[in-house]
Write a protein that holds these residues in place. Structure first.
Motif, PDB file in Angstrom:
ATOM      1  N   GLY A 271       6.100   4.056   6.239  1.00 58.20           N
ATOM      2  CA  GLY A 271       6.632   4.783   5.096  1.00 58.20           C
ATOM      3  C   GLY A 271       6.783   6.262   5.359  1.00 58.20           C
ATOM      4  O   GLY A 271       7.622   6.932   4.750  1.00 58.20           O
ATOM      5  N   ALA A 345       5.755  -0.776   4.210  1.00 58.26           N
ATOM      6  CA  ALA A 345       5.646   0.667   4.385  1.00 58.26           C
ATOM      7  C   ALA A 345       4.246   1.096   4.785  1.00 58.26           C
ATOM      8  O   ALA A 345       4.070   2.126   5.435  1.00 58.26           O
ATOM      9  CB  ALA A 345       6.056   1.376   3.088  1.00 58.26           C
ATOM     10  N   ASP A 367       8.641  -1.741   0.325  1.00 57.82           N
ATOM     11  CA  ASP A 367       7.421  -1.380  -0.390  1.00 57.82           C
ATOM     12  C   ASP A 367       6.664  -2.637  -0.788  1.00 57.82           C
ATOM     13  O   ASP A 367       7.025  -3.754  -0.400  1.00 57.82           O
ATOM     14  CB  ASP A 367       7.730  -0.472  -1.584  1.00 57.82           C
ATOM     15  N   GLU A 368       5.608  -2.468  -1.602  1.00 57.83           N
ATOM     16  CA  GLU A 368       4.751  -3.609  -1.931  1.00 57.83           C
ATOM     17  C   GLU A 368       5.450  -4.648  -2.798  1.00 57.83           C
ATOM     18  O   GLU A 368       4.993  -5.788  -2.916  1.00 57.83           O
ATOM     19  CB  GLU A 368       3.468  -3.131  -2.617  1.00 57.83           C
ATOM     20  N   VAL A 373      12.986   0.386   1.473  1.00 54.96           N
ATOM     21  CA  VAL A 373      12.616   1.795   1.504  1.00 54.96           C
ATOM     22  C   VAL A 373      13.504   2.560   2.484  1.00 54.96           C
ATOM     23  O   VAL A 373      13.980   3.660   2.199  1.00 54.96           O
ATOM     24  CB  VAL A 373      11.129   1.961   1.896  1.00 54.96           C
ATOM     25  N   ALA A 419       8.789   4.816  -0.989  1.00 52.94           N
ATOM     26  CA  ALA A 419       7.637   4.493  -1.826  1.00 52.94           C
ATOM     27  C   ALA A 419       6.352   4.889  -1.135  1.00 52.94           C
ATOM     28  O   ALA A 419       6.311   5.075   0.075  1.00 52.94           O
ATOM     29  CB  ALA A 419       7.631   2.988  -2.117  1.00 52.94           C
ATOM     30  N   SER A 421       2.726   4.612   0.695  1.00 48.94           N
ATOM     31  CA  SER A 421       2.253   3.646   1.678  1.00 48.94           C
ATOM     32  C   SER A 421       1.351   2.625   1.016  1.00 48.94           C
ATOM     33  O   SER A 421       0.678   2.897   0.046  1.00 48.94           O
ATOM     34  CB  SER A 421       1.470   4.376   2.783  1.00 48.94           C
TER      35      SER A 421
END
Length: 430
Positions: A271, A345, A367-368, A373, A419, A421
């Motif tokens: 990220g 990320a 991202d999660e 990203v 986003a 990390s």
């Protein structure tokens, strides 16, 4: 902590005046005999974070820590904790404030040899006048919390060094102080035990959300503990920031020498490295997408295609295919290449190097929630491994605007900022 100065010697006032006039450490010592311990040190600590203060011996890190609770009296400056100005507290008020606010963990354990572990752990509550039953209950809870259940009746001499340090940590936790001050707390331990204690502290901090100021001279330890780092030199702050920020952009030769032997790939997350990347929605038509990726609008040879609902990467398409004969009227999901390799990320660079080596087009970093990203290329990875920052020109975001396709840009184009990390990375190919 703001503009804290600490001078050691009998001529503090004269030395402080000379410091304000611009005199250096050597000149102040020669003229007044006073030693400059802290030189206008300022930083803040967020509630619930671990802040690691580090530097070589004599850099002022331990002096700074002791100024926080006025075990060392600052010569000048402000220390504000919550709504309290610590430098203005009377001796009695300071004593009460310390008991309620601070817990300390020392390098050499500082356990009473004639007291059991439980008696050592409950000592702070005993000084506060807490009744015996209550303090023993809280002490046993703290002992169990640090993994010493069953050792409460033993004496310090019956415990290993690592276990004694756990007892010291339990004593600080037992008082339920808001802030833990830890001065080289693990440096006397063997390497394996030291890493175990670092892991234990991280686990406890995630569970209890204590604010921790941790003094260390070991950059590996600072990186492992996480959080921000304040790097000190000659009583002043040389640089502060996250481990990634300091590794990727060291300020000055002192900081560069400090970080030169650290494995960047084991620290820097994806990220932090990826650059914003234009992306098109899969339902768009080729003729609508082309104006947004022509050279005047984008420097990307390939553009990622994402789902219309969740912005998840599903493919990629190049300029040539968009402009090829027969593409007009077709949707992007009929023209794009699929099979994108993804990585989270929060993954560190080292964990994706084998995958990146087999992916000439790079990795789609998500991202999660799985949202796109940015793109991690081999070029960016190599620059990071070489200790260089990502290319600033290439790191410029595509704004997605077009004078000829302004109406369609909002429906085709997304440019979501990177986003934060995330942890526990898993790498996949879709």
């Amino acid at each position: 902590m703001s503009q804290i100065v600490k001078l050691f010697g009998d001529n503090e006032k004269t030395a402080l005046r000379r410091l304000k006039e611009g005199a250096g450490k050597a000149d102040i010592l020669a003229e007044t005999g006073a030693v400059l311990g802290l030189d206008n040190v300022s930083f803040s600590v967020n509630e619930g974070e671990i802040l690691v203060v580090m530097g070589l011996s004599g850099s002022g890190k331990s002096t700074m820590l002791r100024c926080l609770n006025r075990l060392v009296e600052p010569t000048a400056g402000s220390i504000r904790i919550g709504g309290t100005e610590v430098t203005e507290l009377s001796t009695k008020a300071l004593r009460e404030f310390r008991r309620e606010t601070f817990g300390m963990v020392f390098q050499h354990f500082a356990l009473f040899p004639n007291r059991t572990i439980a008696e050592n752990v409950e000592y702070g509550l005993e000084v506060q006048g807490v009744d015996r039953k209550t303090r023993r209950e809280r002490a046993l809870e703290a002992v169990e919390l640090v993994g010493l259940k069953g050792w409460d009746a033993k004496f310090p001499r019956q415990l290993s060094g690592g276990m004694q340090q756990r007892a010291g940590l339990a004593r600080a936790l037992c008082a339920d102080a808001d802030i833990l001050l830890m001065d080289e707390a693990f440096s006397a331990l063997d390497p394996l035990i030291r890493r175990d204690m670092q892991n234990e502290l991280r686990s406890l901090q995630q569970k209890l959300r204590k604010t921790i100021v941790f003094v260390s001279h070991d950059l590996d330890e600072a990186i492992h503990l996480g959080g921000r780092i304040v790097l000190m030199k000659d009583g002043a702050i040389a640089q502060s920031g996250t481990a990634e920020e300091i590794l990727l952009d060291p300020q000055g030769d002192y900081v560069r020498r400090f970080v030169e032997n650290i494995d960047v790939s084991s620290v820097v997350t994806l990220g932090r490295l990826v650059r914003p990347q234009p992306r098109l929605f899969q339902g768009a038509a080729a003729e609508e997408a082309w104006p947004l990726v022509e050279p005047a609008q984008s420097r990307a040879d390939e553009v990622f295609v994402v789902t219309c609902d969740r912005d998840m990467p599903v493919g990629r398409i190049d300029r040539g295919r968009l402009s090829a004969p027969g593409s007009r009227g077709q949707r992007l999901d009929k023209l794009m290449d699929g099979g994108i390799a993804r990585a989270p990320a929060g993954a560190v660079l080292k964990s994706v190097l084998p995958l990146l080596a087999s992916e000439p087009h790079g990795l789609a970093v998500v991202d999660e929630t799985g949202r796109f990203v940015g793109l991690l290329t081999r070029e960016v990875a190599l620059r990071a491994l070489a200790g260089k920052q990502p290319n600033e020109e290439r790191n410029t975001a595509w704004n997605g605007s077009s004078t000829t396709t302004a109406a369609s840009a909002s429906s085709l184009w997304t440019n979501t900022p990177a986003a934060p990390s995330i942890g526990s990375p898993s790498i996949s190919r879709h």
